[in-house]
Design an enzyme around this catalytic site. Structure first.
Site, PDB file in Angstrom:
ATOM      1  N   VAL A   6       0.910  -1.327   0.183  1.00 58.95           N
ATOM      2  CA  VAL A   6      -0.012   0.147   0.038  1.00 58.95           C
ATOM      3  C   VAL A   6       1.027   1.356   0.118  1.00 58.95           C
ATOM      4  O   VAL A   6       1.756   1.493   0.736  1.00 58.95           O
ATOM      5  CB  VAL A   6      -0.934   0.158   1.271  1.00 58.95           C
ATOM      6  CG1 VAL A   6      -2.062   1.054   1.132  1.00 58.95           C
ATOM      7  CG2 VAL A   6      -1.620  -1.191   1.574  1.00 58.95           C
ATOM      8  N   SER A   7       0.607   2.111  -0.991  1.00 59.65           N
ATOM      9  CA  SER A   7       1.312   3.276  -1.079  1.00 59.65           C
ATOM     10  C   SER A   7       0.532   4.522  -0.918  1.00 59.65           C
ATOM     11  O   SER A   7      -0.575   4.747  -1.185  1.00 59.65           O
ATOM     12  CB  SER A   7       1.894   3.541  -2.474  1.00 59.65           C
ATOM     13  OG  SER A   7       2.367   4.655  -2.989  1.00 59.65           O
ATOM     14  N   PRO A   8       1.176   5.482  -0.400  1.00 54.69           N
ATOM     15  CA  PRO A   8       0.310   6.542  -0.078  1.00 54.69           C
ATOM     16  C   PRO A   8       0.412   7.896  -1.394  1.00 54.69           C
ATOM     17  O   PRO A   8      -0.128   8.870  -1.312  1.00 54.69           O
ATOM     18  CB  PRO A   8       1.227   7.301   1.138  1.00 54.69           C
ATOM     19  CG  PRO A   8       2.712   6.949   0.910  1.00 54.69           C
ATOM     20  CD  PRO A   8       2.472   5.647   0.178  1.00 54.69           C
ATOM     21  N   ASP A  68       7.653   3.461  -4.827  1.00 54.83           N
ATOM     22  CA  ASP A  68       7.749   4.323  -3.760  1.00 54.83           C
ATOM     23  C   ASP A  68       9.379   4.837  -3.616  1.00 54.83           C
ATOM     24  O   ASP A  68       9.444   6.023  -3.097  1.00 54.83           O
ATOM     25  CB  ASP A  68       7.254   3.837  -2.344  1.00 54.83           C
ATOM     26  CG  ASP A  68       5.823   3.834  -2.321  1.00 54.83           C
ATOM     27  OD1 ASP A  68       5.369   4.570  -2.947  1.00 54.83           O
ATOM     28  OD2 ASP A  68       5.358   3.045  -1.596  1.00 54.83           O
TER      29      ASP A  68
END
Ligand SMILES: *[C@@H]1O[C@H](CO)[C@@H](O)[C@H](O)[C@H]1NC(C)=O
Length: 693
Positions: A269-271, A382
């Protein structure tokens, strides 16, 4: 009337008796802010140059008559079992018999912008040139202090749980891997990442909130690998925002209310919600590698125009939802006994037999000795690795990596077979020089707080891995009762990633970093089911093989600070760039001081800078420190030979800052030549005016 009153009083007394005792505490854990490589992206030249946001440890203790549980969330990339053992050692003389392996949980937020060198396992400490004692000591001291503070404050109170959905702050960074999971399973979920936020609220006996623990699965990687200032990133800033709102009169890290934004199943999960694009051309891409031009990275960013703005926007999203949840009617109150259990497991020696729920096939799996696959070295969207080549490829075309794999012994055929689809780049489980490269023994831990179950996992579980684990645990413990299972990520041990066996087959970054091989997750499912059953039945399990402690074997190549000299013709702390005579909110003020190396002393519980306003009594009031968002402390060497250096302090004057007379101060330590004794210094700017716009 009288009877009513007596009834009320007796009710109140029973309620008070049934209450837990709770306590929250916060302490500074900031490591050496300059000269040490940051942990997370594995990029050697991402060495610290100062501080944007300080690192904190946030501790929460809940106690019934018989037992207690301590959950601690730490602004660090990761922690190892060595840290937990050290903290327990520190606590023992002060609080004998109260905290132990079973009831203490240490979980890292996974920020990628804090100094490393504290993991002791060689692979994790390579980028810092080995062990960095100051990083380890700062963390151990601060974590211990946060627990002592929480313990000191133990008093009657109540604990509530709430949940809500939050959108716009996370995306899947491995959607192709997720799609490998069975269709029927994916159909049970609306999204390819978890969008549910779970929040536990602590209230004192008068009903005032004293803290929250918040779990939302997202990487703390809004600050990318070009950042050189220590930062707790999006999750850390969400904590700071929450605490500033609740403690308006306190400096950061000094208030009563404590808000942790802890890590969960954030593996994929990336922001960086704008998604991956080629850095120059802006073309969409999906993995670090050849979809972009030569020398052009495939990186994810957003939602802001730059990484700082993105960090702020993600933090605002998290804090906004969390604050809303705190003020809403809770879903339920935590009641009932507190129980926790811990067991060490040697992953390289575990076997598991399971029926594939989707194909019906009976599988006989085993855990492998740790190894990393080729795509591990290319990094992720990321943070592309130093050696970017196509994710999913089995052969590296990078000469440096090929050299590394030539120097390091080849994996045994047994290893190659055990890891199946993985094309091994580094068989880290087979090297023990100078100390073991990857952990084989991991901590597994589970806690029951009434209807809340915390599953403390030793790594980064992907979304679907976390969902499967929550299901298995709920199956064993919840029956028909309403209960919530949360995954506490990067807890106690760090052992890289955990994907589902299906995701593993694709060997993207997360699969390549699932170090115990394709059956890692099924082994964990079996293990946590075992812990759950033991907890439910009140059975004591054997501790399992002890995690090794090898502090004495680790090596350190990071050169120490030898001495500092002040820039001629000045003295330490002299201000060599003064602020303007006057400024208005929105302006950024920059001032400079003659400095010593901040690695001499990271100023735990203190600060390298203060912004001060003259009060009506002509005394200076501190209004900001180096932990504030609006300040930046950075440090630069002017001459390596003379060891002269300069500190720059920036203050972006926030909207709403009252007009008045201000000054900025800088604090630090310098090292005398020979002997290594430290001296303290400080300096102040001339005063300046802040006027209204
Ligand atoms: C990091 O973010 C900055 C903007 O703040 C951008 O210019 C840079 O290209 C990014 N670098 C990487 C590797 O993502």
């Amino acid at each position: 009337m009288k009877i009513g009153l007596i009834l009320l009083m007796s009710l109140w007394i029973t309620a008070a008796q049934a209450m837990y005792k709770i306590g929250v505490g916060i302490a500074d854990v900031t490591g050496p802010p300059a000269g040490v490589t940051f942990m997370g992206y594995g990029k050697m030249d991402q060495r610290g140059m100062g501080i944007h946001l300080r690192q904190f440890s946030r501790a929460f203790i809940i106690e019934d008559g018989n037992s207690r549980i301590a959950f601690v969330s730490v602004d660090s990339a990761m922690l190892g079992d060595n840290m937990k053992i050290e903290v327990l050692k520190n606590l023992k003389p002060k609080l004998p018999g109260l905290y132990n392996l079973d009831n203490l949980m240490l979980s890292s937020t996974h920020t990628h912008s804090t100094p490393g060198g504290h993991m002791l396992y060689t692979l994790f400490d390579i980028s810092t040139w080995g062990y960095v004692p100051l990083t380890f000591i700062s963390l151990a001291k601060g974590i211990t202090l946060s627990i002592l503070r929480a313990h000191d404050k133990l008093d009657y109170g109540r604990v509530f749980v709430n949940r809500g959905e939050l959108h716009g702050v996370s995306i899947s960074r491995s959607p192709q891997s997720y799609l490998q999971n069975p269709e029927a399973e994916r159909a049970e979920y609306e999204y390819n990442v978890d969008k549910t936020m779970v929040q536990v609220k602590f209230e004192n006996e008068f009903g005032a909130p004293i803290g929250v623990i918040n779990w939302y699965a997202v990487h703390a990687t809004s600050m990318n690998n070009s950042n050189r200032l220590v930062s707790s990133d999006n999750l850390g800033y969400a904590s700071v925002m929450f605490e500033q709102r609740m403690n308006p009169d306190s400096l950061i890290g000094k208030g009563r209310f404590v808000a942790a934004f802890a890590s969960s199943n954030l593996g994929d999960v990336s922001p960086n919600v704008r998604g991956p694009r080629c850095q120059n051309s802006g073309k969409p891409c999906d993995i670090p590698g050849p979809q972009c031009e030569v020398n052009e990275q495939c990186v994810a960013s957003g939602p802001g125009r730059n990484m700082k703005e993105s960090t702020k926007m993600i933090a605002e999203g998290l804090f906004g939802k969390a604050f809303e949840l705190m003020n809403e009617k809770p879903e339920f109150e935590i009641k009932g006994p507190l129980r926790s259990i811990h067991q060490y497991v040697n992953m390289a020696k575990e076997n598991v037999e399971y029926t594939d729920p989707y194909t019906g096939e009976l599988i006989n799996g085993r855990g492998c000795s740790p190894a990393l696959g080729h795509t591990f070295s290319s990094g992720t969207i990321d943070g592309p690795g130093l050696f970017s080549f196509e994710e999913g490829s089995t052969m590296s075309s990078n000469p440096l990596w090929n050299l590394v794999t030539n120097v390091i012994p080849k994996p045994t055929s047994e290893q190659i077979e055990c890891h199946a689809e993985k094309s091994i780049v580094l068989s880290s489980g087979e090297f023990n020089y100078p100390s073991p490269w990857s952990p084989k023994i991991v901590s597994t831990q589970l806690a029951i707080l009434g209807q809340l179950i915390i599953v403390c996992v030793p790594g980064e579980f992907t979304t679907m891995s976390g969902r499967r684990l929550r299901k298995v645990v709920a199956d064993k413990l919840c029956n028909d009762l309403k209960c919530i299972v949360v995954i506490a990520g990067l807890c106690n041990t760090y052992s890289d990633y955990v994907t589902t066996p299906e995701e593993y087959k694709l060997q993207r970054y997360e699969g390549a970093s699932t170090i115990y091989g394709p059956h890692t997750l099924p082994i964990y499912l079996k293990q946590y089911a075992k812990l759950a059953i033991a907890l439910a039945d009140g059975v004591t399990l054997q501790r399992g093989p002890e995690a090794p402690v090898f502090t004495s074997e680790v090596v350190s190549f990071l050169p120490p600070v030898i001495y500092d000299t002040p820039l001629s013709p000045y003295g330490f702390g002299d201000c060599i760039k003064q602020p303007p005579y006057s400024a208005t909110p929105g302006d950024t003020i920059s001032v400079k001081f003659v400095a010593g190396n901040p690695r001499n002393n990271p100023m735990l519980e203190m600060t390298f800078l203060t912004v001060e306003r003259m009060g009506s009594d002509s005394k200076w009031d501190i209004i900001a420190t180096d932990a504030n968002w609006e300040t930046e402390f950075s440090w630069e060497t002017k001459s390596w030979f003379w060891a002269t250096s300069v500190a720059e302090i920036k203050w972006t004057i926030p909207e709403g800052t009252p007009a008045g007379i201000y000054r900025i101060r800088h604090f630090g330590h310098f090292k005398y030549l020979g002997g290594g004794r430290l001296g303290r210094y400080y300096g102040a700017t001339e005063t300046f005016k802040v006027t209204e716009k």
